[in-house]
Design a protein around this motif. Structure first.
Motif, mmCIF file in Angstrom:
data_model
loop_
_atom_site.group_PDB
_atom_site.id
_atom_site.type_symbol
_atom_site.label_atom_id
_atom_site.label_comp_id
_atom_site.label_asym_id
_atom_site.label_seq_id
_atom_site.Cartn_x
_atom_site.Cartn_y
_atom_site.Cartn_z
ATOM 1 N N ARG A 172 13.676 1.301 -13.598
ATOM 2 C CA ARG A 172 12.279 1.187 -14.031
ATOM 3 C C ARG A 172 11.789 -0.234 -14.248
ATOM 4 N N THR A 173 12.663 -1.153 -14.598
ATOM 5 C CA THR A 173 12.213 -2.491 -14.964
ATOM 6 C C THR A 173 12.971 -3.551 -14.176
ATOM 7 N N TRP A 196 7.352 -3.591 -14.383
ATOM 8 C CA TRP A 196 7.598 -2.351 -13.655
ATOM 9 C C TRP A 196 7.419 -2.608 -12.166
ATOM 10 N N PHE A 201 4.267 4.624 -7.754
ATOM 11 C CA PHE A 201 4.081 3.993 -9.055
ATOM 12 C C PHE A 201 3.439 4.956 -10.047
ATOM 13 N N LYS A 207 6.063 7.585 -11.017
ATOM 14 C CA LYS A 207 7.202 7.010 -11.737
ATOM 15 C C LYS A 207 6.855 6.633 -13.174
ATOM 16 N N TYR A 208 5.703 6.016 -13.369
ATOM 17 C CA TYR A 208 5.388 5.462 -14.687
ATOM 18 C C TYR A 208 4.350 6.231 -15.489
ATOM 19 N N PHE A 209 3.489 6.983 -14.831
ATOM 20 C CA PHE A 209 2.407 7.675 -15.539
ATOM 21 C C PHE A 209 2.465 9.182 -15.387
ATOM 22 N N ASP A 210 3.400 9.687 -14.575
ATOM 23 C CA ASP A 210 3.501 11.114 -14.282
ATOM 24 C C ASP A 210 2.151 11.655 -13.790
#
Length: 156
Positions: A29-30, A47, A120, A123-126
């Motif tokens: 993730r990072t 990210w 993106f 992965k990060y905000f669903d």
């Protein structure tokens, strides 16, 4: 992408195969992004998504990183994980960053961004679609060298 990536010379015994690099970067993730500012090295956590053998960074456009990469597009990106020695894994990418799409990003049709933004957003905000805030834009890091290690391969 350059015609051919420079080969990894050191630690080939623990190097990841290209499909292992792809899987590893897809799950992490990072990353840490290293640029060169007028004052010297500058490193930030960010990210990212790995798509089409490139690192896609959604960066704030008034950040030091953005200023640095517009002045000098050379960049290093590090993604690593593990706690104990025989768990350490990572990928270091050196390459060139380029701006892709509008600055700042507002969602105008940009076919090259369709897949990185979908990845993106999930992965990060669903979410199925990318949220835009008028402060970010896309940087694509095209590797000229990828070095990897997976110390789990050293286990007897």
């Amino acid at each position: 992408m350059p015609e051919q990536l420079r080969p990894q010379r050191r630690s080939r015994r623990v190097a990841m195969a290209p499909d292992e690099v792809d899987a590893y970067l897809a799950e992490q993730r990072t990353c840490r992004v290293a640029t060169t500012s007028e004052q010297g090295p500058h490193v930030t956590a960010l990210w990212f998504v790995w798509h089409d053998r490139a690192v896609w960074l959604y960066s704030i456009t008034d950040s030091q990183r953005w200023v640095d990469l517009n002045r000098d597009p050379r960049v290093a990106v590090l993604v690593d994980s593990g706690h104990d020695y025989l768990e350490l894994r990572g990928v270091e990418i050196t390459g060139t960053a380029e701006v892709v799409g509008e600055v700042p990003r507002t969602g105008a049709d940009q076919p090259e961004l369709a897949e990185p933004e979908a990845l993106f957003a999930r992965k990060y905000f669903d979410l199925d679609a990318m949220p835009y805030d008028g402060r970010h834009a896309w940087l694509k890091v095209t590797p000229n060298k990828i070095a990897s290690w997976d110390f789990r391969k050293m286990r007897g």
